[in-house]
Design an enzyme around this catalytic site. Sequence first.
Site, mmCIF file in Angstrom:
data_model
loop_
_atom_site.group_PDB
_atom_site.id
_atom_site.type_symbol
_atom_site.label_atom_id
_atom_site.label_comp_id
_atom_site.label_asym_id
_atom_site.label_seq_id
_atom_site.Cartn_x
_atom_site.Cartn_y
_atom_site.Cartn_z
ATOM 1 N N GLU A 171 1.059 -1.431 -0.006
ATOM 2 C CA GLU A 171 -0.040 -0.006 0.343
ATOM 3 C C GLU A 171 1.013 1.122 -0.213
ATOM 4 O O GLU A 171 2.014 1.550 0.114
ATOM 5 C CB GLU A 171 -1.412 0.190 1.364
ATOM 6 C CG GLU A 171 -1.814 -1.352 1.080
ATOM 7 C CD GLU A 171 -2.605 -1.266 2.557
ATOM 8 O OE1 GLU A 171 -3.941 -1.920 2.321
ATOM 9 O OE2 GLU A 171 -2.263 -0.891 3.655
ATOM 10 N N CYS A 209 3.537 8.544 0.481
ATOM 11 C CA CYS A 209 3.724 8.221 2.278
ATOM 12 C C CYS A 209 4.086 6.074 1.022
ATOM 13 O O CYS A 209 3.672 5.647 0.618
ATOM 14 C CB CYS A 209 3.149 7.852 2.964
ATOM 15 S SG CYS A 209 3.723 6.212 4.314
ATOM 16 N N CYS A 236 7.191 -7.636 6.948
ATOM 17 C CA CYS A 236 8.178 -6.711 7.351
ATOM 18 C C CYS A 236 7.992 -7.949 7.980
ATOM 19 O O CYS A 236 7.633 -8.390 8.685
ATOM 20 C CB CYS A 236 7.731 -5.001 8.154
ATOM 21 S SG CYS A 236 8.861 -4.532 9.421
ATOM 22 N N CYS A 281 7.644 -4.771 15.711
ATOM 23 C CA CYS A 281 6.879 -3.589 16.565
ATOM 24 C C CYS A 281 5.381 -4.222 16.911
ATOM 25 O O CYS A 281 4.696 -4.152 16.421
ATOM 26 C CB CYS A 281 7.301 -2.126 15.867
ATOM 27 S SG CYS A 281 9.253 -2.083 14.958
ATOM 28 N N CYS A 298 2.292 -1.720 15.162
ATOM 29 C CA CYS A 298 2.085 -1.774 13.693
ATOM 30 C C CYS A 298 1.655 -3.212 13.462
ATOM 31 O O CYS A 298 1.615 -4.299 13.411
ATOM 32 C CB CYS A 298 3.409 -1.841 13.633
ATOM 33 S SG CYS A 298 2.961 -1.539 11.761
ATOM 34 N N CYS A 354 -0.328 5.803 9.534
ATOM 35 C CA CYS A 354 0.348 5.740 10.348
ATOM 36 C C CYS A 354 0.210 4.392 10.986
ATOM 37 O O CYS A 354 -0.493 3.826 12.324
ATOM 38 C CB CYS A 354 1.266 6.378 11.164
ATOM 39 S SG CYS A 354 2.952 7.347 10.659
HETATM 40 N N1 SAH Z 1 9.905 0.756 9.462
HETATM 41 C C1 SAH Z 1 9.998 2.719 9.026
HETATM 42 C C2 SAH Z 1 8.681 2.850 8.020
HETATM 43 C C3 SAH Z 1 7.826 2.258 8.474
HETATM 44 S S1 SAH Z 1 6.709 2.941 9.514
HETATM 45 C C4 SAH Z 1 10.295 2.660 10.694
HETATM 46 O O1 SAH Z 1 9.502 1.991 11.574
HETATM 47 O O2 SAH Z 1 10.357 3.762 10.606
HETATM 48 C C5 SAH Z 1 6.332 4.178 9.993
HETATM 49 C C6 SAH Z 1 6.020 5.007 11.651
HETATM 50 O O3 SAH Z 1 4.552 5.037 11.995
HETATM 51 C C7 SAH Z 1 6.467 4.450 12.330
HETATM 52 O O4 SAH Z 1 7.540 5.762 12.393
HETATM 53 C C8 SAH Z 1 6.282 3.624 13.166
HETATM 54 O O5 SAH Z 1 6.514 3.932 14.513
HETATM 55 C C9 SAH Z 1 5.047 3.887 12.911
HETATM 56 N N2 SAH Z 1 3.812 3.000 13.430
HETATM 57 C C10 SAH Z 1 3.198 2.087 13.438
HETATM 58 N N3 SAH Z 1 2.509 2.396 13.603
HETATM 59 C C11 SAH Z 1 2.016 2.773 14.255
HETATM 60 C C12 SAH Z 1 0.319 3.283 14.861
HETATM 61 N N4 SAH Z 1 -0.496 2.582 14.839
HETATM 62 N N5 SAH Z 1 0.073 4.700 15.263
HETATM 63 C C13 SAH Z 1 0.649 5.388 14.814
HETATM 64 N N6 SAH Z 1 1.843 5.367 14.498
HETATM 65 C C14 SAH Z 1 2.378 4.045 14.058
#
Ligand code: SAH
Length: 355
Positions: free
Chosen positions: A95, A108, A115, A119, A122, A340
């Site tokens: 996406e 974006c 992935c 985390c 996420c 995000c």
């Molecule tokens: N792998 C990379 C880029 C993808 S995530 C990274 O970790 O930076 C993009 C951003 O969204 C990251 O800062 C991540 O921590 C954040 N993110 C992930 N899940 C989220 C959520 N449920 N709510 C808000 N931000 C989130």
Amino acid sequence: MEAIQKKDIRKLSLAQLEEFFLAQGDKKFRAKQVYEWLWNKSLKNFDEMSNISLSTREMLKTHFTINHIQVDLMQHSTDGTIKNAVKLYDSMIVESVLIPTTKRITACVSSQVGCSLDCNFCATARLKRMRNLNPDEIYDQVVAIKDEAEKYFQRPLTNIVFMGMGEPLLNYANVLEAIDKITSPEGLGMAPRRITVSTVGVTKMIRKLADDEVRFNLAVSLHSAINETRSRLMPINDSNPVEELGESLKYWYEKTKRKVTYEYVIWEGINDDERHARALAKFCKLIPSKVNLIQYNPIDEGEFRQASQESVDMYVRVLESQGIIAKVRKSRGQDIDAACGQLANKNEVAELNEG
Ligand code: SAH
């Protein structure tokens, strides 16, 4: 079965394409013409290459394919955000999102299918990593959003963030090659300072970026500057702890002289106290930096909840009292799961990717 396995023509560099044409007894400049059609003009088939003779086009078709992405499903949010479900040549889906503001239109983009990092706040983390995206698959996502910006907003694409699915620094070579194409005159000619790569904090690769003297921006998903908390949120912290991350960022700054952005979500009962805010402020002092306080986008009914407004205000107070720039970022595209951390191929697509 075809006799020759056709090659994706966009896997060839300009120099390789020149070699190919010379080997065919053709002129070297033919390569440049074809290359521009492929990248600058993003053509999806050989027949549209109007300055290339019919016989050359037929010859190209016997050797090559153009593995262009397809935008399968577009969703429009009430706030203007557009989410693209992007089908790759092997039917896998990623996406990407167009985010409009008054001043900017940001793309974006995703760097991997799924992935490998876990985390635990996420949505993408719930899909296992299937494969890295190729440079052209990253480039094509940008082109699709650039076209949508012109079509729906009559405005140019201004910025690109690698904050979609996947960890860009674990697909290092392809991400850098895509950025090279995006910034080159034969590609989109965008300025590197308009591009931000966001990482979970892979320290070895942050050092590599510095050694490679890249000219784009770096964002780090920090979420906590205290090891115990960060490891609970992001298992990568066990092997890349906060101190090591700090050292790699110092190295980055020494080499590039570019400020870093920290992405930070404040969760209720996890990092919403003053001890965490002070630890963040201390971390921010290591090198010139700024903080984006991102709103949490719930991905289920689970253990994570966005902290109260009081906690967010407390963070801003602590950071600003130490001269650190902190911006509170509102979430965009939540109604279409484009915010995000929400990118996860919710529809039938997730199953497709599972095979
Ligand atoms: N792998 C990379 C880029 C993808 S995530 C990274 O970790 O930076 C993009 C951003 O969204 C990251 O800062 C991540 O921590 C954040 N993110 C992930 N899940 C989220 C959520 N449920 N709510 C808000 N931000 C989130």
